[in-house]
Design an enzyme around this catalytic site. Structure first.
Site, short mmCIF file in Angstrom:
data_model
loop_
_atom_site.label_atom_id
_atom_site.label_comp_id
_atom_site.label_asym_id
_atom_site.label_seq_id
_atom_site.Cartn_x
_atom_site.Cartn_y
_atom_site.Cartn_z
N PRO A 2 0.83 -1.21 0.00
CA PRO A 2 0.00 0.00 0.00
C PRO A 2 0.87 1.26 0.00
CG PRO A 2 -0.84 -1.58 1.58
CD PRO A 2 0.48 -2.11 1.10
N GLU A 3 0.47 2.24 -0.82
CA GLU A 3 1.20 3.49 -0.90
C GLU A 3 0.43 4.58 -0.16
OE1 GLU A 3 2.64 4.44 -4.79
OE2 GLU A 3 3.18 2.36 -5.23
#
Length: 287
Positions: A2-3
């Site tokens: 996840p960014e």
């Protein structure tokens, strides 16, 4: 992994449930994730009130009434899940749901009681408890650059940070010392929109083009957050839903397909930089 938009989406999903809530019935189902859980983790969370929810880079921060901040990193497959079931006042401790749920708790906010679980199939996530006054000096945060959505991020900042640098602009943007929280997907998208080649040395990009890039980075991240982030494999928000920004990718994952820019005859290429896939149009994105 996840960014920033995905982590911010999780933060926003948890915020109305956890802000001002008292944490009760905390359970820990294993001694470690990527790293060991903090000593007396359950005891230190039990009874604490969450004062607010913050995000720094790809970390979630929960400052507590105890003077400590609960920190969580999702790693690759970590996710928080909310269960809106109203739990009775005398119900037993929150149960562990499934073999990959490694901790759980109950959050009591006014008349609303909600169960929160943390699952992580690959266990690359981790958690910490840090004195709130010492968070900025902690090794996880001390070397981070400015937030790309904050006031400290601008073309002028990039020009100063990249002056004379030989590494490519793509690799330099992924360096968390220069900008905190930027990840591979959104750097590819931002460089494409700014029409900057990912292969050019960071120090060779002019200040006007860096000004454009900084504005584009903000736009891409803002759009991704509104779309709930991007779901490529494992990401889900706090309600179990998926993000939709992957349906708007201009360049990421489009190797061999025509460039989407009007009038461009380019075909999207893929290469590997610093172990990450880079997608770009060799016609549109000039050095």
């Amino acid at each position: 992994m996840p960014e920033l938009p995905e982590v911010e989406t999780v933060r926003r999903g948890l915020e109305p449930v956890l802000t001002g809530a008292r944490l009760t019935r905390v359970r820990q189902n294993r001694p470690d994730l990527r790293f060991p859980f903090p000593e007396r983790f359950v005891e230190r969370l039990e009874g604490a009130i969450v004062e607010r929810l913050e995000r720094r880079a790809k970390y979630l921060l929960f400052p507590l009434s105890t003077g400590e901040t609960w920190v969580s990193h999702l790693g690759m497959t970590g996710r928080f899940t909310l269960d809106g079931e109203q739990l009775g006042e005398f119900e037993a401790a929150a149960p562990i749901a499934g073999k990959h749920e490694h901790m759980s708790l109950v959050a009591v906010r006014g008349a609303v009681t909600t169960r929160l679980g943390f699952t992580d199939a690959r266990r690359f996530g981790f958690m910490g408890l840090i004195p709130t006054v010492a968070v900025e000096a902690h090794p996880w945060f001390a070397g981070l650059g400015p937030e790309p959505l904050g006031n400290g991020f601008s073309g002028a900042h990039l020009a100063e940070a990249f002056a004379g640098r030989k590494p490519t602009i793509k690799v330099s943007l992924l360096d968390q010392r220069h900008v905190a929280g930027l990840g591979n997907i959104y750097v590819c998208e931002a460089l494409y929109r700014a029409r900057i080649s990912p292969l050019v040395a960071a120090g060779k990009v002019s200040k006007p083009r860096l000004e454009t890039l900084a504005a584009v980075v903000r736009d891409v991240l803002g759009e991704a957050i509104l779309a709930g982030g991007s779901t490529l494999k494992d990401f889900a928000n706090a309600d179990g839903g998926q993000g939709y920004f992957q349906h708007r990718f201009d360049v990421y994952g489009r190797e061999g397909r025509p460039c989407l820019a009007d009038g461009c005859t380019g075909v999207i290429r893929r290469t590997v930089q610093a172990g990450r896939s880079t997608f770009w149009c060799p016609v549109c994105q000039k050095r």
